[in-house]
Design an enzyme around this catalytic site. Sequence first.
Site, mmCIF file in Angstrom:
data_model
loop_
_atom_site.group_PDB
_atom_site.id
_atom_site.type_symbol
_atom_site.label_atom_id
_atom_site.label_comp_id
_atom_site.label_asym_id
_atom_site.label_seq_id
_atom_site.Cartn_x
_atom_site.Cartn_y
_atom_site.Cartn_z
ATOM 1 N N HIS A 143 0.841 -1.207 0.000
ATOM 2 C CA HIS A 143 0.000 0.000 0.000
ATOM 3 C C HIS A 143 0.875 1.255 0.000
ATOM 4 C CE1 HIS A 143 -3.143 -2.646 2.200
ATOM 5 N NE2 HIS A 143 -3.664 -2.370 1.023
ATOM 6 N N ARG A 201 -1.289 -5.563 -8.431
ATOM 7 C CA ARG A 201 -0.049 -6.287 -8.143
ATOM 8 C C ARG A 201 0.292 -7.255 -9.266
ATOM 9 N NH1 ARG A 201 -2.645 -8.090 -2.596
ATOM 10 N NH2 ARG A 201 -4.279 -8.234 -4.151
HETATM 11 O O1 PNS Z 1 -8.482 -3.228 0.155
HETATM 12 P P1 PNS Z 1 -9.656 -3.865 -0.516
HETATM 13 O O2 PNS Z 1 -10.380 -4.745 0.471
HETATM 14 O O3 PNS Z 1 -9.281 -4.561 -1.781
HETATM 15 O O4 PNS Z 1 -10.643 -2.668 -0.903
HETATM 16 C C1 PNS Z 1 -11.861 -2.917 -1.532
HETATM 17 C C2 PNS Z 1 -12.749 -1.663 -1.515
HETATM 18 C C3 PNS Z 1 -12.879 -1.121 -0.112
HETATM 19 C C4 PNS Z 1 -12.120 -0.607 -2.388
HETATM 20 C C5 PNS Z 1 -14.130 -2.074 -2.103
HETATM 21 O O5 PNS Z 1 -14.598 -3.197 -1.416
HETATM 22 C C6 PNS Z 1 -15.141 -0.958 -2.002
HETATM 23 O O6 PNS Z 1 -15.051 0.012 -2.736
HETATM 24 N N1 PNS Z 1 -16.091 -1.096 -1.059
HETATM 25 C C7 PNS Z 1 -17.069 -0.073 -0.748
HETATM 26 C C8 PNS Z 1 -18.444 -0.467 -1.250
HETATM 27 C C9 PNS Z 1 -18.560 -0.197 -2.735
HETATM 28 O O7 PNS Z 1 -18.396 0.917 -3.204
HETATM 29 N N2 PNS Z 1 -18.825 -1.273 -3.485
HETATM 30 C C10 PNS Z 1 -18.951 -1.208 -4.909
HETATM 31 C C11 PNS Z 1 -17.599 -1.162 -5.563
HETATM 32 S S1 PNS Z 1 -17.814 -1.191 -7.274
#
Ligand code: PNS
Length: 166
Positions: free
Chosen positions: A17, A94
Site C-alpha cells: 500500500h 499487483r
Molecule cells: O483493500 P480492498 O479490500 O481490496 O478494498 C476494496 C474496496 C474497499 C475498495 C471495495 O470493497 C469498495 O469500494 N467497497 C465499498 C463499497 C462499494 O463501493 N462497493 C462497490 C464497488 S464497485
Amino acid sequence: MRRAIFPGSFDPLTNGHLDVIQRSLPLFDEIIIAVLNNPDKAPMFTVEERVEMIDEILPSLGGNGCHLRVESFSGLTADFARRCEAKAIIRGIRAVADYEYELRMALMNRRLEPSIETVFLMAGEEFSYVSSTLMKQVFLLGGRVAGLIPESVESRMREKISSASS
Ligand code: PNS
C-alpha cells in the site's frame, strides 16, 4: 486541486500500500487514504485503529508536495469520492490476477459516478504477492513479515495477539 482517494480495507496497511501511495504522490495535490468501515467483515483491527496506524505512518512518506490525510468511510466508494470532490480513485494492481476484479469495480464506480476516473498504479514487483490477508495469516502462524509491513504495524499486530491471548 487534483484530489484523489485511495480506498481500501487496510487491515492492516502493508508496504505494498505504501508503495502505491508513494507512486501516487507526484500525480495529485491531495490524496485521502479512505479506510472502509465494513460491518460485514470481522477485521483484525477496528476502523479507528486502522486510521490511527495510517495516520502515524503518513508523515514518514514526506508527501513530496502532495497533502496526505486519512479518513474512514461507510457505504459506496463512489459516493465518498464525490463527497470529497475527488477527481480520481487510486487502486494498486499487483499481478494480472487483480485485474479482473479491479476492472469490474472501476467500471461500476464509473457508472455510479461518471466524472471520477479510476487510476491504476502498478505496485513494485517486490510487493506483487503482498496482501493484508496473507500478512495476517503468516504473522499469526509465526512467520516473518519484516520488510513487507511497516514496523509499527507489526508491533500493533504483536500487541493485538498478546492482548487476545491474555
Ligand atoms: O483493500 P480492498 O479490500 O481490496 O478494498 C476494496 C474496496 C474497499 C475498495 C471495495 O470493497 C469498495 O469500494 N467497497 C465499498 C463499497 C462499494 O463501493 N462497493 C462497490 C464497488 S464497485
